[in-house]
Design a protein around this motif. Structure first.
Motif, PDB file in Angstrom:
ATOM      1  N   PRO A 233      -0.276  -2.715  -3.557  1.00 40.10           N
ATOM      2  CA  PRO A 233      -1.524  -3.460  -3.769  1.00 40.10           C
ATOM      3  C   PRO A 233      -1.543  -4.137  -5.138  1.00 40.10           C
ATOM      4  O   PRO A 233      -1.293  -3.502  -6.160  1.00 40.10           O
ATOM      5  N   LEU A 234      -1.851  -5.450  -5.123  1.00 39.09           N
ATOM      6  CA  LEU A 234      -2.047  -6.191  -6.369  1.00 39.09           C
ATOM      7  C   LEU A 234      -3.430  -5.864  -6.898  1.00 39.09           C
ATOM      8  O   LEU A 234      -3.655  -5.800  -8.094  1.00 39.09           O
ATOM      9  N   MET A 235      -4.348  -5.675  -5.942  1.00 40.16           N
ATOM     10  CA  MET A 235      -5.711  -5.315  -6.290  1.00 40.16           C
ATOM     11  C   MET A 235      -6.196  -4.270  -5.293  1.00 40.16           C
ATOM     12  O   MET A 235      -5.856  -4.331  -4.109  1.00 40.16           O
ATOM     13  N   ILE A 236      -6.992  -3.340  -5.792  1.00 33.91           N
ATOM     14  CA  ILE A 236      -7.685  -2.387  -4.923  1.00 33.91           C
ATOM     15  C   ILE A 236      -9.172  -2.598  -5.187  1.00 33.91           C
ATOM     16  O   ILE A 236      -9.607  -2.567  -6.338  1.00 33.91           O
TER      17      ILE A 236
ATOM     18  N   VAL B 170     -19.302  -2.383  -7.256  1.00 32.31           N
ATOM     19  CA  VAL B 170     -17.932  -2.618  -6.776  1.00 32.31           C
ATOM     20  C   VAL B 170     -16.964  -2.227  -7.898  1.00 32.31           C
ATOM     21  O   VAL B 170     -17.257  -2.455  -9.074  1.00 32.31           O
ATOM     22  N   GLU B 171     -15.853  -1.598  -7.526  1.00 29.80           N
ATOM     23  CA  GLU B 171     -14.812  -1.307  -8.512  1.00 29.80           C
ATOM     24  C   GLU B 171     -13.561  -2.108  -8.171  1.00 29.80           C
ATOM     25  O   GLU B 171     -13.167  -2.166  -7.012  1.00 29.80           O
ATOM     26  N   VAL B 172     -12.961  -2.719  -9.173  1.00 30.64           N
ATOM     27  CA  VAL B 172     -11.738  -3.483  -8.947  1.00 30.64           C
ATOM     28  C   VAL B 172     -10.628  -2.958  -9.851  1.00 30.64           C
ATOM     29  O   VAL B 172     -10.777  -2.910 -11.072  1.00 30.64           O
ATOM     30  N   TYR B 173      -9.548  -2.550  -9.232  1.00 33.04           N
ATOM     31  CA  TYR B 173      -8.344  -2.120  -9.935  1.00 33.04           C
ATOM     32  C   TYR B 173      -7.280  -3.160  -9.643  1.00 33.04           C
ATOM     33  O   TYR B 173      -7.194  -3.645  -8.509  1.00 33.04           O
ATOM     34  N   ALA B 174      -6.500  -3.506 -10.636  1.00 31.44           N
ATOM     35  CA  ALA B 174      -5.491  -4.548 -10.404  1.00 31.44           C
ATOM     36  C   ALA B 174      -4.307  -4.368 -11.332  1.00 31.44           C
ATOM     37  O   ALA B 174      -4.418  -3.780 -12.409  1.00 31.44           O
TER      38      ALA B 174
ATOM     39  N   ARG C 293     -18.966   3.350   1.683  1.00 37.01           N
ATOM     40  CA  ARG C 293     -18.031   3.000   0.624  1.00 37.01           C
ATOM     41  C   ARG C 293     -16.634   2.763   1.222  1.00 37.01           C
ATOM     42  O   ARG C 293     -16.039   3.639   1.849  1.00 37.01           O
ATOM     43  N   ALA C 294     -16.137   1.567   1.002  1.00 40.13           N
ATOM     44  CA  ALA C 294     -14.852   1.188   1.601  1.00 40.13           C
ATOM     45  C   ALA C 294     -13.855   0.831   0.511  1.00 40.13           C
ATOM     46  O   ALA C 294     -14.236   0.395  -0.572  1.00 40.13           O
ATOM     47  N   VAL C 295     -12.590   1.041   0.821  1.00 40.22           N
ATOM     48  CA  VAL C 295     -11.518   0.669  -0.099  1.00 40.22           C
ATOM     49  C   VAL C 295     -10.582  -0.306   0.621  1.00 40.22           C
ATOM     50  O   VAL C 295     -10.122  -0.026   1.736  1.00 40.22           O
ATOM     51  N   PHE C 296     -10.349  -1.440  -0.002  1.00 41.43           N
ATOM     52  CA  PHE C 296      -9.442  -2.445   0.557  1.00 41.43           C
ATOM     53  C   PHE C 296      -8.277  -2.675  -0.413  1.00 41.43           C
ATOM     54  O   PHE C 296      -8.471  -2.655  -1.627  1.00 41.43           O
ATOM     55  N   ASP C 297      -7.087  -2.891   0.146  1.00 38.48           N
ATOM     56  CA  ASP C 297      -5.912  -3.280  -0.646  1.00 38.48           C
ATOM     57  C   ASP C 297      -5.640  -4.767  -0.450  1.00 38.48           C
ATOM     58  O   ASP C 297      -5.617  -5.240   0.695  1.00 38.48           O
ATOM     59  N   LEU C 298      -5.388  -5.463  -1.528  1.00 37.96           N
ATOM     60  CA  LEU C 298      -4.932  -6.852  -1.439  1.00 37.96           C
ATOM     61  C   LEU C 298      -3.438  -6.841  -1.761  1.00 37.96           C
ATOM     62  O   LEU C 298      -3.035  -6.384  -2.831  1.00 37.96           O
ATOM     63  N   TYR C 299      -2.630  -7.303  -0.821  1.00 35.09           N
ATOM     64  CA  TYR C 299      -1.178  -7.304  -1.043  1.00 35.09           C
ATOM     65  C   TYR C 299      -0.518  -8.392  -0.200  1.00 35.09           C
ATOM     66  O   TYR C 299      -1.173  -9.042   0.616  1.00 35.09           O
ATOM     67  N   PHE C 300       0.767  -8.602  -0.436  1.00 38.78           N
ATOM     68  CA  PHE C 300       1.520  -9.550   0.396  1.00 38.78           C
ATOM     69  C   PHE C 300       2.686  -8.801   1.016  1.00 38.78           C
ATOM     70  O   PHE C 300       3.021  -7.690   0.590  1.00 38.78           O
ATOM     71  N   ARG C 301       3.301  -9.410   2.021  1.00 35.38           N
ATOM     72  CA  ARG C 301       4.305  -8.686   2.790  1.00 35.38           C
ATOM     73  C   ARG C 301       5.736  -9.103   2.497  1.00 35.38           C
ATOM     74  O   ARG C 301       6.672  -8.379   2.846  1.00 35.38           O
TER      75      ARG C 301
ATOM     76  N   SER D  19      -0.400  -1.266   8.016  1.00 36.99           N
ATOM     77  CA  SER D  19      -0.939  -1.120   6.660  1.00 36.99           C
ATOM     78  C   SER D  19      -0.713   0.304   6.160  1.00 36.99           C
ATOM     79  O   SER D  19      -0.576   1.241   6.946  1.00 36.99           O
ATOM     80  N   ILE D  20      -0.681   0.462   4.846  1.00 38.69           N
ATOM     81  CA  ILE D  20      -0.480   1.790   4.254  1.00 38.69           C
ATOM     82  C   ILE D  20      -1.851   2.346   3.877  1.00 38.69           C
ATOM     83  O   ILE D  20      -2.548   1.762   3.054  1.00 38.69           O
ATOM     84  N   PRO D  21      -2.257   3.449   4.524  1.00 40.24           N
ATOM     85  CA  PRO D  21      -3.643   3.917   4.414  1.00 40.24           C
ATOM     86  C   PRO D  21      -3.934   4.606   3.070  1.00 40.24           C
ATOM     87  O   PRO D  21      -3.011   4.880   2.300  1.00 40.24           O
ATOM     88  N   CYS D  22      -5.190   4.897   2.842  1.00 36.51           N
ATOM     89  CA  CYS D  22      -5.690   5.697   1.698  1.00 36.51           C
ATOM     90  C   CYS D  22      -5.839   4.889   0.426  1.00 36.51           C
ATOM     91  O   CYS D  22      -5.082   3.961   0.179  1.00 36.51           O
ATOM     92  N   LYS D  23      -6.771   5.351  -0.370  1.00 38.42           N
ATOM     93  CA  LYS D  23      -6.863   4.854  -1.739  1.00 38.42           C
ATOM     94  C   LYS D  23      -5.660   5.411  -2.493  1.00 38.42           C
ATOM     95  O   LYS D  23      -5.370   6.608  -2.414  1.00 38.42           O
ATOM     96  N   LYS D  24      -4.974   4.515  -3.187  1.00 42.11           N
ATOM     97  CA  LYS D  24      -3.676   4.895  -3.747  1.00 42.11           C
ATOM     98  C   LYS D  24      -3.630   4.730  -5.264  1.00 42.11           C
ATOM     99  O   LYS D  24      -4.432   4.012  -5.844  1.00 42.11           O
ATOM    100  N   ARG D  25      -2.652   5.404  -5.878  1.00 43.04           N
ATOM    101  CA  ARG D  25      -2.240   5.073  -7.243  1.00 43.04           C
ATOM    102  C   ARG D  25      -0.778   4.659  -7.170  1.00 43.04           C
ATOM    103  O   ARG D  25      -0.007   5.220  -6.379  1.00 43.04           O
ATOM    104  N   CYS D  26      -0.422   3.656  -7.958  1.00 43.06           N
ATOM    105  CA  CYS D  26       0.922   3.077  -7.844  1.00 43.06           C
ATOM    106  C   CYS D  26       1.607   3.106  -9.203  1.00 43.06           C
ATOM    107  O   CYS D  26       0.982   2.848 -10.230  1.00 43.06           O
ATOM    108  N   TYR D  27       2.885   3.419  -9.170  1.00 42.58           N
ATOM    109  CA  TYR D  27       3.652   3.591 -10.412  1.00 42.58           C
ATOM    110  C   TYR D  27       4.943   2.799 -10.338  1.00 42.58           C
ATOM    111  O   TYR D  27       5.535   2.637  -9.261  1.00 42.58           O
TER     112      TYR D  27
END
Lengths: 551, 551
Positions: free
Chosen positions: B123-126, B107-111, B42-50, B421-429
Motif C-alpha cells: 500500500p502506498l496509502m492506507i 479519517v486517518e491517512v498513512y502513506a 470504520r473501514a480501512v482501504f489500501d491504495l496500491y498498484f499491481r 487483495s491482501i486483507p487486514c490493516k497492515k504495517r509495511c517494512y
C-alpha cells in the motif's frame, strides 16, 4: 472588439487556464519582438495536425470553446507580471508595461465548428493578430485542442464499434491524467458520442448525465443479511409496506434454488453479497442495478440479484439490471441473459428477460470488437482507462505555424515533406458529391474566389505534382467561421451549447462515406490545395531552400 | 483533528479538485450505507498498484501532497449539495444533512513519503475512517496518485538513460492531456529528476526553474537584417556601445566564410534567420541561445549563430548555445561541436568549443538510448510529448481496496490471482542488506512485532507457497507514516517542500541495487508478507471462496 464580459463569454472552465499557462519562450520571443519594434506586426498562424490518430482516417475537432474563453478574458494580473519580471530580470520596464496592456481585442480567430470531422493539414483554427500576442496563445491553444480532439475522436471510435443501440458510459476519472484530464475526458467523450459519465463534478459543471451504482467494496463491506436492521420496504405505489423484505428475498432465493432449470448452476450464494444487494435495493428500489462479480457471477451474483429483483417486483418495482466487471464478458452476459429469460418464463415476470446488462473492466475498441465477433448480451459498456488516457495513442500532435506576417507569406521547410507548412492566410472548403458525402477538402488563398457548385474545381495534392483531379461539387461548405472578430467587422459566431456540439459531431460522423470510417484499412479522405496555392507553395519553396540544393 | 486552515495546509493546487470530483457511485453507496445505518462503520482501504509501468521493475510514488490538501479542506458547498440532491431525487433529506456535515476530521491517512521508490501490492496509502467518507475519497485519491506516480516514474527513467551530467528540460505543456496534465507534468517531472520546465505557470506555482528561447516561427517572422532598425548594442561592461551590431555580425560571417576549415560547408546563409538571431541576441545578449534548424543546421543555422556569438564575444558577452529540433541529432550535434572547436582554435575564443548544445524533437527513453549508443555532443535534452503523456504506457492502474471493516478483515477474490487483495490493516517494512541496498518489502498484520535488525525474518510470497526465504536485515525501515492522524493521537508528518521531495526521489533511486533499475531485463524487487499474514490470507481465501470449488 468587446472583451469577455461584454461578449458574455465566461472564463475558461479550468481556473488554471490563464495567460501565464504558456511556454516561457513565448515571453522571451515577445520581448525580442518588442525590442526590435516588431511586436505589433500582424501575423497569421494556422493550428493543425499532421496525421489522424488511432490508425484511422478521421479526427473530430474539439476544444474551441475553451480557446475562445481564454482569449475573451485574456489579461495578465499584476502578480503574473511581477513573476515574469523576476524570471526576465534583464528585460526593460517598458516591455512589462506593454504586457500589462495586452488583451485579445485585436486578435481574430477563425475556426472549424467544434464537433466537426476534420483532416490533416487543414487549419482547425486560423489566428491573426499582433505577432507577440498570437505567439503567447500558441501553447494554451495547442494544449486545449490537442487532448480535446484526441479524446473526442477516441470516444467516437468506441461509439462506432459499439453501435448506435448500445449505451456508452465514461468511467475514466480515476485513471485520467490528472483532475482535469478527468474533467475534460467526461466533456469530450460526451461530445464524441458517450451517453453519460460517472464523474459527479463533470455532471454538475457540464450538465452531462450521470451514472453509477456500487463497487466491489460495497459488497464486501457487508457480512450477512442477518445484520440488516431496517427490514421494511414500502411498495412502489405506496399502498402497502413489506415488513420483512429480507425474508421476501430469501423466499425468492429458495424458489430459484428449487427451479429445475437452475439445478447444478448454483447452490448456496454468498451472504455478504446478498446483504449488500438487499441494502442497495432498499436505498434505490426504483433503480436497482447490482455489480454481480464480486464472488462468482453465475453461482452467486446473478441468483442473488434475481432474488432481490423478484422481491422488488412483488412490491411493484422494476429492477434496472446488473454490471459485470471481470471474467469472460461475452460468455457471462449470455449466461446471465438465459437466466433472466428462464425467470421471465417460469414466474411470468414480463420484461425480466430484457434486464439491462452493463459490462466494464478494461474495455477498449479492440475488446468491443472482439465481443461483437463472439456474440454477447451486453446493453451498456462502462469504459475508463483506455478511453480517457487514449492509451493506444496518447497525443495528437497539433502544431501552430506562422503562415503570414505583414502580408508576407511564410513557409517552414523541412527535410520531411509532411512537415512542410502550407503558407498564406487561407480559406478552406469542403466539397460534397452527388450522394451527399464529402469528397475532398480544398485550401485556397484568401483572395481566390470560392469553388462553385456544378463547376469543375482543380484539387491538387499540396506537394506531389502528379496527384490532382477535377471535382464538380454538388455543395460547397466553407469550413472556418469567425469566432472572434477582433477589430474586423465580421460577425462573431455564437458558441453552441454542449448538446449542440455533440449533435453536430453525431451528424458529421453520420455523413461521412463509410469507407473512411471503418476500423480496418479505412480509405484516406483527400485534402488538397487550389491550383493557385499549389503554384505559390512551390514558388516559395524554391526561393526559401538553401541555394544549390536539389530538394 | 484540526482542519486544513488550522493545520496550515492549503487547498488543492487545481481548484477543480473538490469533494465532488468523484464517481457518482460513491454517493449512491454513501446513501445506501446511510440507509442501512452503516455509514459510520470504520473501514480501512489500501491504495496500491499491481504492476510497475514501462516494463520496469520500480515506480516512484507521487501525488500525496495533493491528496492531503484535498482532505484537509474537505467540505461540500451548499451548491454541491443541491446538485447532488437533484441527481438523487429519491434520497431522503437526512442524507444530505449528513453529507453537509462531512469533513475528514475522523479519517486517518498513512502513506509512504512522496518521492519514494515503491513496488506492486505494497500500500502506498492506507486510509481509515467512516466507510461512507473513505469511499468518497477513492476516486480523487486514485486520480491524484495515478498520473503523478506514472509521470514521475517516467521522468526518472529518462534521467536514468540521459545520465546525471545532462540537463533535462520538460517541454510538454502543449501536448499534455489538458491544462493540468501540463501543470502536473511539470511538477512531477521535476520531482523525477528534470532540471527545469518551459511552463511559465508551473514555474510560478511550484517555483520550478524555467527555460526557453525562441521558436521556428520567430525565425521565419524576420525577413532580412536590413530591416533591423535598432542597430546599437552596449558592451557587457557598459563601457562602450557598438553602433552597428549588424555590421559586426556580417563582418564575422564573412570571416567565417573565408575560414579554410569551413570551405565547402556553407556559402550564403539564410537572411531571415540571421536577422532573427541578431534581434534575439540584442534582446538577450547575456543569454543568447538560438534554434538553428529552421533552414539548414550546418549550412545556415550554425554559421549564423557563430557569427552572432562572435560579435557578442567582441562586446564581452558569452553566448549560451544552440538548440537542434530536427534531423539526425547525433550527427548534427557532433558536426556543430566540431564547428565550435574550429572557431575556438582559429579565433582564440576560449570556451567556444564547449558551447551548450540542446536537442529536442520527439525524444523519449528509446531515442536517448539510441543517441548514447551512436555517440553525440548534446548537453541538454528538451523532452515533451512522450514524457508528459507517458506515451508508452498512459496509465498506472492504481486501485483502492477495502481490507477491513469494523475490525473484520476483508479479501477480494478473483480468478486472476494478481487481482486478489491482501486483507487486514497492515504495517509495511523495507529490509536492507549488508551493502545498504533494500532487499525486500514485507507486509505484516498491524499487531505483529516489526522485523528486527540482525534477526531472521521469514518473508513469504503472498500467494505462492513455495516462494519464501529468511532474511536477516541490517536495517529496517517502516514504510508508511501518518500524514493525517484524524482522531488518533499520532503525530502528523509535515508535508515536505517540492525540492525536498525531489531530493528524496534522487536519493531513493540512487540507493537501489542497479539490477532493479536497468532498462533491459531488470531484476524484480521482492515484495512479501509475514508468515502470520500469509496464513491469514489463505484462511480467509478458503472461507470466502464459493463452496465446492477448488481454486
Amino acid at each position: 472588439m468587446e472583451n469577455g464580459d461584454a461578449a458574455g463569454i465566461s472564463a475558461a472552465t479550468n481556473p488554471m487556464v490563464t495567460p501565464l499557462l504558456t511556454d516561457l519562450y513565448q515571453f522571451t520571443m515577445a520581448y525580442a519582438y518588442w525590442k526590435a519594434g516588431k511586436h505589433l506586426e500582424r501575423a497569421v498562424f494556422d493550428l493543425y495536425f499532421r496525421k489522424n490518430p488511432f490508425g484511422g482516417e478521421y479526427t473530430v475537432f474539439a476544444g474551441l470553446e475553451e480557446c475562445i474563453r481564454l482569449i475573451a478574458n485574456f489579461k495578465f494580473t499584476g502578480e503574473e507580471i511581477s513573476f515574469l519580471r523576476s524570471v526576465m530580470p534583464t528585460s526593460e520596464d517598458g516591455f512589462f508595461d506593454y504586457l500589462r496592456s495586452i488583451d485579445c481585442s485585436d486578435v481574430e480567430v477563425y475556426a472549424i465548428p467544434e464537433g466537426s470531422v476534420v483532416f490533416p493539414k487543414v487549419p482547425l483554427m486560423i489566428v491573426e493578430g499582433p505577432v507577440a500576442v498570437v505567439q503567447l496563445l500558441e501553447t494554451p491553444f495547442v494544449n486545449l485542442v490537442n487532448y480535446a480532439s484526441l479524446v473526442t475522436t477516441n470516444a467516437s471510435r468506441h461509439r462506432f464499434v459499439a453501435g448506435k443501440s448500445k449505451t456508452l458510459l465514461e468511467f475514466g476519472l480515476r485513471r485520467a491524467q490528472g483532475p482535469d484530464g478527468g474533467m475534460s475526458a467526461s466533456k469530450y467523450c460526451y461530445i464524441g458520442g458517450f451517453d453519460a459519465t460517472s464523474n459527479a463534478a463533470a455532471g454538475r459543471l457540464f450538465g452531462i448525465p450521470l451514472r453509477g451504482t456500487h463497487s466491489h467494496a460495497f459488497v464486501s463491506s457487508f457480512m450477512s443479511p442477518d445484520q440488516i436492521v431496517v427490514k421494511g420496504l414500502r411498495s412502489h405505489d405506496g399502498s402497502s409496506t413489506c415488513d420483512d423484505f429480507v425474508a421476501l428475498v430469501r423466499n425468492w432465493l429458495s424458489k430459484l434454488q428449487r427451479t429445475e432449470s437452475f439445478q447444478g448452476i448454483f447452490g448456496e450464494t454468498n451472504q455478504s453479497e446478498l446483504a449488500a444487494f438487499i441494502s442497495y435495493a432498499s436505498a434505490f428500489p426504483n433503480n436497482f442495478l447490482a455489480l454481480v462479480d464480486t464472488y462468482d457471477v453465475m453461482r452467486s451474483g446473478v441468483p442473488n440479484f434475481c432474488a432481490v429483483a423478484l422481491a422488488l417486483n412483488d412490491l411493484g418495482y422494476k429492477a434496472s439490471g446488473i454490471r459485470l466487471d471481470s471474467g469472460d464478458l461475452a460468455y457471462l452476459s449470455i449466461e446471465a441473459r438465459k437466466f433472466f429469460c428462464v425467470i421471465e418464463k417460469a414466474f411470468g415476470v414480463a420484461g425480466f428477460g430484457t434486464m439491462a446488462i452493463t459490462a466494464s473492466n478494461d474495455l477498449n475498441e479492440e475488446t468491443l470488437d472482439a465481443l461483437n465477433k463472439q456474440g454477447h448480451e451486453v446493453d451498456a459498456f462502462g469504459i475508463g482507462t483506455y478511453l480517457v488516457t487514449c492509451y493506444t495513442q496518447a497525443a495528437l500532435g497539433c502544431v501552430f505555424k506562422l503562415v503570414e506576417i505583414n502580408n508576407q507569406p511564410r513557409i517552414k521547410l523541412s527535410e520531411d515533406v509532411t512537415k512542410v507548412s502550407i503558407p498564406c492566410k487561407k480559406r478552406c472548403y469542403r466539397l460534397y458529391g452527388r450522394e451527399g458525402y464529402p469528397l475532398v477538402d480544398i485550401m485556397a488563398r484568401e483572395n481566390e474566389s470560392p469553388p462553385k457548385v456544378g463547376e469543375r474545381t482543380l484539387c491538387r495534392h499540396p506537394f506531389i505534382e502528379s496527384k490532382r483531379a477535377y471535382v464538380v461539387p454538388q455543395h460547397v461548405e466553407e469550413l472556418l467561421k469567425c469566432y472572434w472578430p477582433g477589430n474586423s467587422s465580421k460577425t462573431r459566431e455564437e458558441l453552441p451549447s454542449l448538446n449542440k456540439i455533440r449533435a453536430r459531431c453525431m451528424q458529421q460522423l453520420e455523413q461521412m462515406r463509410p469507407d473512411h470510417m471503418r476500423r480496418l484499412n479505412p480509405t484516406p479522405y483527400k485534402v488538397s490545395v487550389s491550383a493557385r496555392l499549389y503554384d505559390f507553395i512551390h514558388y516559395l519553396w524554391l526561393n526559401e531552400a538553401p541555394v544549390g540544393e536539389l530538394q
